[in-house]
Every structure is written in structure tokens, then in C-alpha cells.
Design a protein around this motif. Structure first.
Motif, PDB file in Angstrom:
ATOM      1  N   ARG A 190       2.095  64.414  18.964  1.00  0.00           N
ATOM      2  CA  ARG A 190       1.046  63.404  19.119  1.00  0.00           C
ATOM      3  C   ARG A 190       1.067  62.399  17.971  1.00  0.00           C
ATOM      4  NH1 ARG A 190      -2.187  67.794  20.710  1.00  0.00           N
ATOM      5  NH2 ARG A 190      -3.122  67.867  18.614  1.00  0.00           N
ATOM      6  N   GLN A 191       1.245  62.906  16.757  1.00  0.00           N
ATOM      7  CA  GLN A 191       1.252  62.005  15.608  1.00  0.00           C
ATOM      8  C   GLN A 191       2.458  61.075  15.657  1.00  0.00           C
ATOM      9  OE1 GLN A 191      -1.316  61.858  13.222  1.00  0.00           O
ATOM     10  NE2 GLN A 191      -0.258  59.927  12.866  1.00  0.00           N
ATOM     11  N   PHE A 192       3.610  61.603  16.051  1.00  0.00           N
ATOM     12  CA  PHE A 192       4.797  60.746  16.157  1.00  0.00           C
ATOM     13  C   PHE A 192       4.606  59.694  17.243  1.00  0.00           C
ATOM     14  CE2 PHE A 192       8.942  59.655  17.974  1.00  0.00           C
ATOM     15  CZ  PHE A 192       9.577  59.153  16.842  1.00  0.00           C
ATOM     16  N   GLU A 193       4.052  60.087  18.372  1.00  0.00           N
ATOM     17  CA  GLU A 193       3.798  59.126  19.452  1.00  0.00           C
ATOM     18  C   GLU A 193       2.878  58.000  18.971  1.00  0.00           C
ATOM     19  OE1 GLU A 193       4.160  61.992  23.412  1.00  0.00           O
ATOM     20  OE2 GLU A 193       2.222  61.773  22.387  1.00  0.00           O
ATOM     21  N   GLU A 194       1.832  58.364  18.263  1.00  0.00           N
ATOM     22  CA  GLU A 194       0.893  57.361  17.747  1.00  0.00           C
ATOM     23  C   GLU A 194       1.571  56.437  16.743  1.00  0.00           C
ATOM     24  OE1 GLU A 194      -2.843  57.448  14.650  1.00  0.00           O
ATOM     25  OE2 GLU A 194      -2.855  58.948  16.247  1.00  0.00           O
ATOM     26  N   ASP A 195       2.319  57.016  15.816  1.00  0.00           N
ATOM     27  CA  ASP A 195       2.952  56.226  14.761  1.00  0.00           C
ATOM     28  C   ASP A 195       4.054  55.326  15.302  1.00  0.00           C
ATOM     29  OD1 ASP A 195       1.341  57.229  12.764  1.00  0.00           O
ATOM     30  OD2 ASP A 195       2.764  58.747  12.111  1.00  0.00           O
ATOM     31  N   PHE A 196       4.928  55.885  16.120  1.00  0.00           N
ATOM     32  CA  PHE A 196       6.066  55.093  16.588  1.00  0.00           C
ATOM     33  C   PHE A 196       5.607  53.988  17.531  1.00  0.00           C
ATOM     34  CE2 PHE A 196      10.230  54.626  18.931  1.00  0.00           C
ATOM     35  CZ  PHE A 196      10.891  54.057  17.856  1.00  0.00           C
ATOM     36  N   SER A 197       4.567  54.240  18.314  1.00  0.00           N
ATOM     37  CA  SER A 197       4.010  53.191  19.172  1.00  0.00           C
ATOM     38  C   SER A 197       3.471  52.044  18.326  1.00  0.00           C
ATOM     39  CB  SER A 197       2.900  53.756  20.059  1.00  0.00           C
ATOM     40  OG  SER A 197       3.397  54.720  20.961  1.00  0.00           O
ATOM     41  N   LEU A 198       2.763  52.366  17.244  1.00  0.00           N
ATOM     42  CA  LEU A 198       2.236  51.342  16.343  1.00  0.00           C
ATOM     43  C   LEU A 198       3.371  50.604  15.642  1.00  0.00           C
ATOM     44  CD1 LEU A 198      -0.106  49.887  14.990  1.00  0.00           C
ATOM     45  CD2 LEU A 198      -0.256  51.781  13.347  1.00  0.00           C
ATOM     46  N   PHE A 199       4.412  51.327  15.277  1.00  0.00           N
ATOM     47  CA  PHE A 199       5.596  50.710  14.659  1.00  0.00           C
ATOM     48  C   PHE A 199       6.194  49.664  15.598  1.00  0.00           C
ATOM     49  CE2 PHE A 199      10.192  50.551  14.138  1.00  0.00           C
ATOM     50  CZ  PHE A 199      10.347  50.324  12.784  1.00  0.00           C
ATOM     51  N   LEU A 200       6.385  50.024  16.859  1.00  0.00           N
ATOM     52  CA  LEU A 200       6.972  49.098  17.827  1.00  0.00           C
ATOM     53  C   LEU A 200       6.053  47.896  18.071  1.00  0.00           C
ATOM     54  CD1 LEU A 200       8.421  51.613  20.447  1.00  0.00           C
ATOM     55  CD2 LEU A 200       9.679  50.349  18.693  1.00  0.00           C
ATOM     56  N   LYS A 201       4.775  48.141  18.211  1.00  0.00           N
ATOM     57  CA  LYS A 201       3.827  47.051  18.426  1.00  0.00           C
ATOM     58  C   LYS A 201       3.857  46.069  17.260  1.00  0.00           C
ATOM     59  CE  LYS A 201      -1.115  46.085  19.050  1.00  0.00           C
ATOM     60  NZ  LYS A 201      -2.467  46.683  19.177  1.00  0.00           N
ATOM     61  N   SER A 202       3.853  46.581  16.037  1.00  0.00           N
ATOM     62  CA  SER A 202       3.861  45.724  14.850  1.00  0.00           C
ATOM     63  C   SER A 202       5.134  44.894  14.771  1.00  0.00           C
ATOM     64  CB  SER A 202       3.695  46.571  13.586  1.00  0.00           C
ATOM     65  OG  SER A 202       2.484  47.303  13.610  1.00  0.00           O
ATOM     66  N   ARG A 203       6.292  45.533  15.041  1.00  0.00           N
ATOM     67  CA  ARG A 203       7.552  44.797  14.974  1.00  0.00           C
ATOM     68  C   ARG A 203       7.638  43.751  16.082  1.00  0.00           C
ATOM     69  NH1 ARG A 203       6.941  48.040  11.635  1.00  0.00           N
ATOM     70  NH2 ARG A 203       5.809  46.228  10.874  1.00  0.00           N
ATOM     71  N   SER A 204       7.097  44.051  17.253  1.00  0.00           N
ATOM     72  CA  SER A 204       7.174  43.082  18.355  1.00  0.00           C
ATOM     73  C   SER A 204       6.424  41.809  18.016  1.00  0.00           C
ATOM     74  CB  SER A 204       6.621  43.700  19.644  1.00  0.00           C
ATOM     75  OG  SER A 204       5.209  43.821  19.611  1.00  0.00           O
ATOM     76  N   GLN A 205       5.357  41.932  17.264  1.00  0.00           N
ATOM     77  CA  GLN A 205       4.581  40.754  16.866  1.00  0.00           C
ATOM     78  C   GLN A 205       5.294  39.950  15.783  1.00  0.00           C
ATOM     79  OE1 GLN A 205       0.919  42.640  15.761  1.00  0.00           O
ATOM     80  NE2 GLN A 205       0.244  42.934  17.872  1.00  0.00           N
ATOM     81  N   GLU A 206       6.101  40.621  14.978  1.00  0.00           N
ATOM     82  CA  GLU A 206       6.781  39.964  13.858  1.00  0.00           C
ATOM     83  C   GLU A 206       8.127  39.363  14.249  1.00  0.00           C
ATOM     84  OE1 GLU A 206       4.954  43.143  10.593  1.00  0.00           O
ATOM     85  OE2 GLU A 206       7.000  43.351  11.360  1.00  0.00           O
TER      86      GLU A 206
END
Length: 362
Positions: A190-206
Motif C-alpha cells: 500500500r505504501q509503495f502504491e501511494e508513493d509511486f503514484s505520487l511520484f508519477l503524478k509529480s513528474r507528469s506535471q514537471e
């Protein structure tokens, strides 16, 4: 444990420093270079991605020469392709990111000699401290992002609770093991899913549309959590070393039972599921490559690397006075494990993601 404050590679250039004990990660960088080169080349086929400045970020850069090796690969491939196409060579803006506790002083000492190698290029470099589980750069500013052995580290230690929400103890272990309750395994996922999803979202915006994200991180060969040697660092051996010191009265048992490491190695299925669900990137390439440790010299480098990577967390939890004895015991246990297990290896995932042109802030 506040991961942002406690997690960093050993500083300086002494015997146990990361700078002196990162041969293993440097080898991984060399093995992954052909994929990085291919990702850079693919950018030349994307309309509208180029401008006068080529922006590149290396996330989790640490303090050794590996990040300069990555940046050299990028610069030289861009220059080569521009010459082939008779196109102007862009300026390069290179961002070096890691958590605030990283040894940026040692890293920056190498900047001038690195820049001197490219005195014919317009080259700009800067540090970018902060967690990559969140925004770091302006919107639509990056064409290429790279991270080696970064995203398997979690933003925090998973909260361990049982089926009714009561605190759960991962008895005698510091990570997922054969004896860990199912709830421990589920909490890490669960923690990896939460973190990696946030990682992808942040990079997509940048990142600009069709930009490339190149990742190297630890994976496991199947959905089975309990295979002993699916992980890059033998956490089971470290658990055993700590447990041995508990039995000798050198470490309080409650210190062991309250300590879990913030790292997770996903399966391919888990990784693909998160990328698909988050939706900002298309998976272009997913390779796996194992590194076997039958060679004694390579194994010794791994054990030294282990200390340089984990010592900040271990000393925070258990104190500095036990470090030498603990890592000596860890090395002894690991050597014994290697002698009886032919599958003592590190499995890494090499991933290339293309930022969807239609991705929007979400």
C-alpha cells in the motif's frame, strides 16, 4: 523515524563512505547505459520537445561519480545526434536531486572537473534538495528524468496494523520475511502504491509531453514476497545480525521489534498496475537484469555498500557504538548464506516511461 531526515548515504570520502563504496551502483549504471542512450535518441523523434535548453534531472543522485556518468551519457548522446542531424546543440540545464541530508558538499566538489570535460558545451548544473514524492521543478520544464536506485525507497515506514486496526509487530524482523504476517506485506505494498503514484503524478506535471522517464530500481521476480534473495540488499541477513546482538544483550529487543526499513521491491505486475492506474505515462520498456554474487570481490563490495547505504538509519535506531560489530556480523552471516544459496543475487528493473501528451494536472 522521519525518512527525510534519517535516510542518506554515508558522507565524506572515508573508509565507510558511500563515495568509496558505491562500485555496485556504478556497475548498475554502466549496465543500464544502453537503455538511457536509446531514451535520449528517441526524444529526437518527438515533435515540439526541443528548444534552446535541454533540461535533465537525476533524482536520488547521492554523492558519488554515478550521477556524472549519467549526465555524461546524456550530453554526449545529444551532441552526437545534433551533429548527425546538422542541428544546433542546445544548452544543458542539469538538476541533481536528493534528500536534504545528502552529502551535497562532496558531490559539488566534482562539479568543476566534470564541467571542464565539456568546456565546448553550454552547461549549467544545480542541486535540487527535496523529496521526489512531490513537486520539485516548474511545470512542463523537463525533457528527461533519470533515477537509479531511488524509487524503491519509500517516503515513510509503512504503518503496521492488524485486521482490526491494532498495532502489529513484525517480530524479530526489519523487513518482509517468511515469518512476517500477511498484514505486513500488504502494508508495504500500500505504501509503495501511494508513493509511486505520487511520484508519477509529480513528474507528469514537471515534464513536457512525450518526455522520457528512465528508472532503475529493485524488483522481485514473482508475486511471492518470501523468496529470500529477491531484494538488492540482504535484509534478512541484517535482521539476523541485529537479532544475534539482541541475544547477546547488546541491543534491547524492543529496539529491533520497533524498527522496519522503508524500502519495497515490487513485482512487474504491481508496477504495471500502478502505471496504468495513475495514467500519466505509457510504459515503453521494462527489462529485468540480475546480478549474481558468486565473485568474492563483488560480494565484498556489496557488503561494504550495504553499510554505506544503511548506516544512517541503523545508527539512528540502535546507536553508533554497535556499528562495527553489527556489520562484521552481517558480513559473516551473508557469506555463510551465499555459500549455501546459488540464487544470491540482486534483481533490478530497468524502466522507460513516456509522458502522455494528453496528461493533465490531476
Amino acid at each position: 523515524m522521519d525518512v527525510k531526515e534519517v535516510l542518506f548515504m554515508n558522507k565524506g570520502d572515508g573508509e565507510n563512505s558511500y563515495a568509496q563504496n558505491s562500485q555496485f551502483t556504478q556497475r548498475v549504471i554502466e549496465l543500464s547505459k544502453p537503455v538511457l542512450e536509446s531514451a535520449v535518441q528517441s526524444l529526437f523523434g518527438e515533435a515540439g520537445i526541443w528548444n534552446k535548453v535541454f533540461n535533465v534531472a537525476d533524482l536520488g543522485c547521492a554523492s558519488n561519480a554515478s550521477t556524472f556518468s549519467v549526465m555524461s551519457c546524456v550530453i554526449e548522446n545529444v551532441q552526437k545526434k545534433c551533429v548527425e542531424l546538422n542541428a544546433p546543440i542546445p544548452e544543458f540545464q542539469l538538476y541533481l536531486n536528493d534528500l536534504p541530508g545528502n552529502d551535497f558538499n562532496t558531490l559539488f566538489k566534482g562539479l568543476s572537473s566534470f564541467a571542464d570535460r565539456y568546456n565546448d558545451a553550454s552547461l549549467f548544473m544545480m542541486g535540487a534538495p527535496g523529496s521526489f514524492y512531490g513537486r520539485l521543478f516548474p511545470t512542463n520544464s523537463l525533457q528527461l528524468v533519470h533515477s537509479s536506485y531511488g524509487v524503491h525507497w519509500l517516503s515513510k515506514v509503512p504503518k503496521l496494523t492488524d485486521e482490526v486496526g491494532l498495532p502489529l509487530i513484525n517480530k524479530g524482523k526489519i523487513f518482509i520475511s517468511k515469518t512476517s504476517p500477511v498484514a505486513v506485506k500488504e502494508a508495504y505494498l500500500r505504501q509503495f502504491e501511494e508513493d509511486f503514484s505520487l511520484f508519477l503524478k509529480s513528474r507528469s506535471q514537471e515534464m513536457v509531453p512525450n518526455g522520457r522517464l528512465v528508472l532503475v530500481f529493485n524488483g522481485r521476480p514473482s508475486a511471492d514476497f518470501t523468496r529470500d534473495y529477491c531484494y538488492p540488499i540482504p535484509w534478512e541477513s541484517l535482521s539476523e545480525a541485529i537479532a544475534a546482538m539482541v541475544s547477546e544483550g547488546l541491543i534491547p529487543e524492543e529496539k529491533l521489534d520497533s524498527f522496519n526499513v522503508p524500502v519495497y521491491a515490487p513485482s512487474q505486475k504491481e508496477l504495471k498496475g500502478i502505471v496504468s492506474k495513475e495514467g500519466s505515462f505509457e510504459l515503453e520498456q521494462l527489462d529485468t537484469f540480475p546480478i549474481n554474487f558468486g565473485d568474492e570481490n563483488l560480494s565484498y563490495k556489496l557488503f561494504k555498500n550495504m553499510r554505506s547505504v544503511t548506516e544512517s538509519m541503523i545508527s539512528h535506531q540502535f546507536g553508533e557504538e554497535i556499528l562495527d560489530k553489527l556489520y562484521d556480523k552481517f558480513t559473516q552471516i551473508s557469506i555463510e548464506d551465499m555459500a549455501t544459496n546459488e540464487e544470491y543475487k540482486v534483481l533490478s528493473f530497468l524502466v522507460v516511461l513516456r509522458r502522455n501528451a494528453y496528461a493533465t494536472d490531476h
